[in-house]
Structures are given as structure tokens and as C-alpha cells.
Scaffold this motif. Structure first.
Motif, PDB file in Angstrom:
ATOM      1  N   LEU A   1      -3.920  -1.266   1.857  1.00 29.66           N
ATOM      2  CA  LEU A   1      -5.030  -0.400   2.262  1.00 29.66           C
ATOM      3  C   LEU A   1      -6.326  -1.199   2.355  1.00 29.66           C
ATOM      4  N   GLY A   2      -6.565  -2.068   1.397  1.00 32.49           N
ATOM      5  CA  GLY A   2      -7.781  -2.879   1.407  1.00 32.49           C
ATOM      6  C   GLY A   2      -7.861  -3.771   2.632  1.00 32.49           C
TER       7      GLY A   2
ATOM      8  N   LEU B   1      -7.233  -5.203  -6.294  1.00 30.75           N
ATOM      9  CA  LEU B   1      -6.152  -4.789  -5.390  1.00 30.75           C
ATOM     10  C   LEU B   1      -4.832  -5.342  -5.917  1.00 30.75           C
ATOM     11  N   ASP B   2      -4.446  -4.900  -7.085  1.00 37.03           N
ATOM     12  CA  ASP B   2      -3.266  -5.455  -7.748  1.00 37.03           C
ATOM     13  C   ASP B   2      -1.961  -4.850  -7.246  1.00 37.03           C
ATOM     14  N   HIS B   3      -1.980  -3.575  -6.929  1.00 39.67           N
ATOM     15  CA  HIS B   3      -0.767  -2.898  -6.455  1.00 39.67           C
ATOM     16  C   HIS B   3      -0.590  -3.174  -4.960  1.00 39.67           C
ATOM     17  N   PRO B   4       0.649  -3.363  -4.490  1.00 42.78           N
ATOM     18  CA  PRO B   4       0.862  -3.626  -3.063  1.00 42.78           C
ATOM     19  C   PRO B   4       0.250  -2.574  -2.139  1.00 42.78           C
TER      20      PRO B   4
ATOM     21  N   LEU C   1      -4.481 -13.651   2.898  1.00 45.53           N
ATOM     22  CA  LEU C   1      -5.848 -13.554   2.398  1.00 45.53           C
ATOM     23  C   LEU C   1      -5.862 -13.272   0.903  1.00 45.53           C
ATOM     24  N   SER C   2      -6.858 -13.792   0.253  1.00 43.35           N
ATOM     25  CA  SER C   2      -7.034 -13.575  -1.180  1.00 43.35           C
ATOM     26  C   SER C   2      -7.415 -12.121  -1.446  1.00 43.35           C
ATOM     27  N   HIS C   3      -6.688 -11.462  -2.347  1.00 39.90           N
ATOM     28  CA  HIS C   3      -7.024 -10.082  -2.714  1.00 39.90           C
ATOM     29  C   HIS C   3      -8.410 -10.003  -3.340  1.00 39.90           C
ATOM     30  N   GLY C   4      -8.756 -11.041  -4.075  1.00 36.10           N
ATOM     31  CA  GLY C   4     -10.083 -11.063  -4.685  1.00 36.10           C
ATOM     32  C   GLY C   4     -11.182 -11.152  -3.640  1.00 36.10           C
TER      33      GLY C   4
ATOM     34  N   PHE D   1      -0.848   4.869  -0.487  1.00 36.42           N
ATOM     35  CA  PHE D   1      -1.623   4.583  -1.699  1.00 36.42           C
ATOM     36  C   PHE D   1      -1.732   5.829  -2.574  1.00 36.42           C
ATOM     37  N   TYR D   2      -2.012   6.962  -1.980  1.00 26.19           N
ATOM     38  CA  TYR D   2      -2.172   8.222  -2.713  1.00 26.19           C
ATOM     39  C   TYR D   2      -0.881   8.599  -3.440  1.00 26.19           C
ATOM     40  N   THR D   3       0.248   8.304  -2.786  1.00 29.99           N
ATOM     41  CA  THR D   3       1.552   8.633  -3.370  1.00 29.99           C
ATOM     42  C   THR D   3       1.910   7.698  -4.520  1.00 29.99           C
ATOM     43  N   GLU D   4       1.574   6.421  -4.383  1.00 30.81           N
ATOM     44  CA  GLU D   4       2.046   5.416  -5.340  1.00 30.81           C
ATOM     45  C   GLU D   4       1.024   5.047  -6.410  1.00 30.81           C
ATOM     46  N   CYS D   5      -0.236   5.372  -6.197  1.00 31.63           N
ATOM     47  CA  CYS D   5      -1.281   4.930  -7.123  1.00 31.63           C
ATOM     48  C   CYS D   5      -2.110   6.117  -7.621  1.00 31.63           C
ATOM     49  N   LYS D   6      -1.928   6.463  -8.869  1.00 30.11           N
ATOM     50  CA  LYS D   6      -2.718   7.542  -9.460  1.00 30.11           C
ATOM     51  C   LYS D   6      -4.166   7.086  -9.596  1.00 30.11           C
TER      52      LYS D   6
END
Length: 644
Positions: free
Chosen positions: A566-567, A558-561, A157-160, A603-608
Motif C-alpha cells: 500500500l505504501g 511498513l513492516d507487514h507486506p 525500494l527501502s521501506h524506511g 491492508f484493511y483485511t490483514e492489518c488491524k
């Protein structure tokens, strides 16, 4: 084009086939391009009438699930590539993310149907390639689908597209993600304790499962009647009232109020006398006649007994946040005699050693509708409820939530209802018996109290869960919590833990009741979910922005894996609810929210979030996760906590 009608068959972890017929609505034929185009979708409700819930979106705003919309796209491709063959798309979620997000698995089936015919494809992968070539352009699909194995079509699926769907929900509300139903009105029969007895652990599953099903139907806009089919009539009341008249000082006039604990003791005493003393048994049966004939003194005592039980039950329902309409067996008593007479006159009921029974095709035993002594039993009452709910309540979906041991009884009731014509041959309502297993102790046996081996009182379990959580919260918060907040938070966590521990199990199986496991902070528990939600609330507080205002101007990406994973889980909320309704299995919801919480933890761990260059976007993703988490908890009957 109709919305994809769903019948789910699990074929592996998060792996489902899509077949036929629960939802109703329509999707317009959208304009699509492979990248960047806006997808226009309109969804109908099949005549569904929303309830008064403010959370529900207007009919025109409902959107189909991701799986439904993707299946609609593949339906177009299948018809275009193979117009001579009628086939429904088989769209499933992939087991492993490296294969993509979804699969279409029609190729091998179609290859088998065409094999040997002139011009047929030479191998399944040729069929799959033809399907992919025929796919209409879509902003939903990130790139050209890939093939794997003997013709599996893998879709990413497209992230956008996912971002736009989430962003739209933030602006329009979670109600837009509620599946549309073809059913307008439903009846859910659940809990059903017996008057003059305290609610015990055996009533836990029916109450919790039934409440979750009712909440889910209501969220989807189905007008839902919650029925508590209370055992408030029958021989046991003559037995109890006669015992009170003979043993209590002053007889039936000796008191003006009753207590359930006293009534339960009196009931046990009266039952022992009934079984051992033939003279008392005769007097008790005479008392039943006096009660059913309208004897003022007997009916007043019966009313006090019912009122005491109702007050006791309502106190527990209030603690559990369960709303339910009391409609006891006595409600149907006036129609039982004429009901049986009708069955006899029409030749549906027949004599069997003085009793009247209804035989159901292919069943080895009949349904008894009148005993040899002229009395009526559960079968008669359940036949009356069936007619009342279909003819008077106009229910299009009937759900009975009782233990699995009653499955055979309800099979007879529904079969007899079809013979009777109460369940019509054309356009019959959907009727489900939702059976469940036992609640067991740590030793694998039924939970019992220390005295007399009776089933553990439900209030005892609620009290203990609350006290355990109170200690945990107090230890974490110390003096930084008021007595009022501590009491409320421990109630939410304790009662939620009991509910979640029940609902996460397959309802048909027994499960062991274990406080240590259900209050575990790191496992698949309500406590873990509540902490996850509180963590999101903490992030939002730390950022200090009005999320609603941010949603009006900021873009979600949703750029980060970890963001993408999560999205994707967030937008799968709708199809999870669809899956739950197919098998009426609440554990679909607990599995979903557990995976959601785990993905948020990653997500919480890897994405500030706070202070990052992507702060606004990630704040919106946090809020979307929290909204879906709160809605799922609400369907499970659990309130969220914003600070623990």
C-alpha cells in the motif's frame, strides 16, 4: 542535473519507458549511503508560477517522483560506468512484485552499441553488473539490485525510505507531490455546446475530460484558462431569429425572455424551413446580415437567446462542479475579415472556386478560411482563436478537447497556423487535440431519447444517476440520514459515478453507458472508491485521535507486506500524474486509484488498526491513503464521502 524529462511509452501493465521532455527542474547531488542515511533532495520548478491554490507547496518543497529520482540515480551510474556513451536511463515499474519494485533496462541497449569494439563487455549481464557496481550509495534502494534475464536490473525500494516520504507528505501536504512544470500558462478548450440547444450526452465527454485536465494542471501550479468555445454565431442565428420574427405573436418584441426547450423546438422548425423553402432561406441570410451589422432588434433577440442558453448550461456545470469561462464564436467575429485579408496579402490563402483556402503541407484537403459567398466558417474562427490564445493569452500549452472526428480539422488549423507564423518555429507552444470517442447505449448505438431520435439530454442522465444513488443510500442508512445529507450524498455519488465511468475508459474509444455497471459497489467504479474512502474515514473516527498531532510524534513503518504494498502505491501518485500528462489520458488516474483502493482493502483485511500495537503507524498510513485518494478524486472532479 535536470529533473528527468518524461515521455512514457507503455510496454505492459504498469511498465513504462522514461524518455524526454515535459517537466523542468533540478535535483541536487545528494549524500547517499546504502542504508540509514538521509537523502537530501531539492527540486526546482523551471520558472513555474504557482496559482493562488492554498494546496500548492512552495517551490523549494516540491519533490520529484519516485521514478524520476531513481532514474537520476541510474543516470549517475551510467555516466560513471560508461562515460564515453551518452544514454538516458530506462527506468520502469515492474509487472510483478516478486521481481522488485522497478527495473533499469539499459544493459541490452548499451551492449548492442559496444559490441565488437575493443574491451567491450562479453554479454549484457556484464553491462548490467557494471551499472550496479557504479550506483551511488542511496537510502532509497533497500539492498544491492539483482539481475534477471539478459541484463534487467531489479530494484527494491527501502521501506524506511518510502515511510519517510509518506511521513513528509503528511507534514507538508500533498502539494509537495505535484509534478513541477516548465509551462507557466495553459488554455484548455472544452465542453463547447451550441446556443439555442440543450446540452446532451454528446457534451459529456468533452466537459468531463476537459475539467479533469484543467484540474490537474491547476494542481501542478499551471495558470490555466478554461475556455468554453460556445457556438453562438453564424447562419443558424439568422435562420432562428427570422423564424421567431415570422411565427411568434408580436414578432421579435413578443417576449422578453427565452427558454432553451422552446428555442430548441423553434430551431428544428427553422432548420426545416431553411432546407425546404428558398424564399425563407433568402430572408434568413438577410437576417444574418442585419444581425452582424448591429441591428438593435436582432441583436437584442440574439442576446436573449444566448442568455437563456447560458443559464441552462451554467445549471448543469454547477451540478457537475465545473468552472469554465464563456467565450463564444462571436468573441472573434470582429477580427475575421482582417485575418483573411492578411492571409491573402501574404499569399498564404489562395482562391479556390471563389472561396479562400490555406493549403497545409502533406494534407490532401485545404483549410477553408472564407466561403465563396463571403461568409466565415469554423476554420476562420479557429485560426483567430489560435492567434488570440498564443499572442494575447500568452499560452504555452493549448489543449482542445473535442470528439475524435475533428482531429483532421485541427490538424489543418495547426498546420495553417505554422504557415501563418502564429505558431512560431522557435519555442512553439505545446498544442494538443484531445480527441474522444462516442458515448453509446447498451445496444452499442448512440444514446437517443424516445422522441424524435435526438441525443439524450444530459440533465436526464444526471437526474437518473442521482435518484438511483438516493435509493441505494437510503436503503443502507435508513432513518440515520437527514434529507439534506441524503440529497448531497446522492448527488456526489451519482454525478461522480457518471464522471468516473467516462474517465476510466481510453478517451479515444467509444464506451457503453450502463447505470448498473457504473453504480456497482464492487467494480472499478466511483461508488467503490467512495466506499473505500468512507471506510478509511470510519477507521479514523474509531481510533479517535487527531491524526495531525499523531504525525508530529509517531513514526510510520511498513513492516507487514500489505503495508509495504500500500505504501508503494501511495508514493507512486506523482509518476501517475506525470503519465497522465504525457498522453493526456485521465484513465491513468482511474487505474491508479482503483489499484490503491484494492491494496487498501487487502491492508484493511490483514492489518488491524484500532487497538493494535501499531495503531499510530497504521493510522498514519490510512490517512496518507485517504489524502492521496481525495486528491485523485478531486482531479477527476469527484467529491469524497466520509460516510455512506
Amino acid at each position: 542535473m535536470p529533473l528527468v524529462a518524461l515521455r512514457i511509452q507503455q510496454t505492459g501493465r504498469q511498465h513504462y519507458h522514461v524518455h524526454s521532455a515535459l517537466l523542468s527542474g533540478s535535483i541536487c547531488n545528494p549524500r547517499r549511503t546504502w542504508r540509514g542515511a538521509h537523502t537530501v533532495v531539492a527540486s526546482g520548478l523551471g520558472g513555474m508560477t504557482p496559482t493562488d491554490g492554498a494546496h500548492l507547496a512552495a517551490a523549494a518543497q516540491r519533490v520529484p517522483s519516485v521514478r524520476t529520482e531513481l532514474a537520476a540515480t541510474f543516470r549517475t551510474a551510467l555516466h560513471s560506468a560508461f562515460p564515453a556513451i551518452s544514454v538516458e536511463p530506462i527506468v520502469v515499474a515492474t509487472n510483478q512484485a516478486r521481481h522488485g519494485d522497478y527495473q533499469c533496462n539499459n544493459a541490452m541497449q548499451l551492449f548492442g552499441r559496444m559490441k565488437g569494439k575493443e574491451g567491450a563487455p562479453k554479454k549484457p549481464t556484464d553491462v548490467a553488473t557494471a551499472i550496479v557496481d557504479a550506483l551511488p550509495a542511496s537510502s532509497m534502494i533497500a539492498e544491492r539490485p539483482t539481475l534477471a534475464g539478459p541484463g534487467f536490473i531489479n530494484v527494491k525500494l527501502s521501506h524506511g525510505w518510502i515511510s519517510e516520504r509518506i511521513h513528509s507528505m503528511l507534514l507538508q501536504g500533498i502539494g509537495t507531490w505535484a509534478p513541477p512544470f516548465k509551462y507557466k500558462r495553459a488554455v484548455v478548450d472544452f465542453s463547447s455546446p451550441n446556443v439555442a440547444k440543450e446540452m446532451h450526452v454528446g457534451h459529456l465527454r468533452s466537459t468531463i475530460i476537459g475539467d479533469t485536465l484543467a484540474r490537474s494542471l491547476e494542481f501542478c501550479g499551471v495558470d490555466t484558462l478554461r475556455i468554453n468555445h460556445v457556438g453562438d454565431w453564424g447562419t443558424q442565428f439568422g435562420m432562428l431569429i427570422q423564424h421567431i420574427a415570422e411565427t411568434r405573436p408580436g414578432g421579435l418584441e413578443g417576449t422578453t425572455t427565452e427558454e432553451v426547450s422552446d428555442l430548441q423546438k423553434l430551431y428544428k422548425e427553422s432548420k426545416a424551413r431553411f432546407d425546404a423553402d428558398e424564399d425563407f432561406k433568402a430572408r434568413a441570410r438577410a437576417a444574418v446580415t442585419r444581425l452582424q451589422s448591429g441591428d438593435t432588434e436582432f441583436q437584442e433577440t440574439w442576446r436573449r437567446i444566448c442568455e437563456a442558453s447560458r443559464n441552462e448550461f451554467d445549471a448543469i456545470y454547477q451540478r457537475l462542479g465545473v468552472h469554465i469561462l464563456w467565450r463564444g464564436e462571436s468573441f472573434y467575429n470582429p477580427v475575421l475579415k482582417s485575418l483573411v485579408e492578411e492571409l491573402i496579402e501574404r499569399g498564404i490563402a489562395e482562391d479556390s472556386d471563389g472561396a479562400q483556402v490555406v493549403w497545409v503541407p502533406k494534407e490532401k484537403v485545404p483549410l477553408m478560411v472564407r466561403k465563396s459567398d463571403g461568409g466565415f466558417g469554423y476554420g476562420t474562427t479557429d485560426m483567430a482563436t489560435l492567434r488570440q490564445r498564443i499572442q494575447d493569452e500568452k499560452a504555452e500549452w493549448l489543449i482542445y478537447v473535442t470528439d475524435e472526428g475533428q482531429a483532421g480539422h485541427f490538424k489543418l488549423v495547426f498546420g495553417a497556423g505554422r504557415r501563418w507564423g502564429t505558431i512560431p518555429e522557435e519555442n512553439p507552444p505545446r498544442i494538443d487535440h484531445v480527441g474522444f470517442g462516442l458515448v453509446l447505449g447498451a445496444d452499442g448505438k448512440r444514446i437517443r431519447t424516445r422522441d424524435m431520435g435526438a441525443a439524450t439530454r444530459l440533465v436526464e442522465l444526471l437526474d437518473e444517476a442521482k435518484e438511483r444513488c438516493k435509493g441505494t443510500i437510503k436503503e443502507r442508512r435508513g432513518d440515520d440520514i437527514s434529507a439534506e445529507e441524503l440529497d448531497e450524498s446522492s448527488s456526489i455519488m451519482g454525478y461522480g459515478a457518471i464522471k468516473y465511468a467516462d474517465l476510466k475508459n481510453n478517451r479515444k474509444t467509444d464506451y457503453k453507458f450502463n447505470f448498473d455497471e457504473m453504480l456497482n459497489l464492487n467494480g472499478n467504479t466511483a461508488v467503490y472508491m467512495l466506499y473505500a474512502h468512507a471506510r478509511i474515514a470510519s477507521i479514523v473516527r474509531k481510533v479517535g485521535k487527531d491524526v495531525n498531532e499523531v504525525a508530529k510524534t509517531a513514526k510510520l513503518s511498513l513492516d507487514h507486506p500489505a503495508e509495504a504494498a500500500l505504501g508503494l502505491q501511495v508514493v507512486r501518485f506523482t509518476e501517475t500524474l506525470e503519465d497522465m500528462f504525457i498522453d493526456l489520458a485521465p484513465n491513468r488516474l482511474t487505474e491508479y486509484i482503483y489499484e490503491l483502493a484494492n491494496l487498501f482493502s487487502t491492508f484493511y483485511t490483514e492489518c488491524k488498526v484500532a487497538g493494535s500495537e501499531n495503531e499510530d503507524s497504521r493510522l498514519l498510513l490510512c490517512e496518507a491513503t485517504a489524502i492521496v485518494m481525495r486528491q485523485t478524486l478531486s482531479l477527476l472532479g469527484i467529491k469524497p464521502l466520509y460516510r455512506i
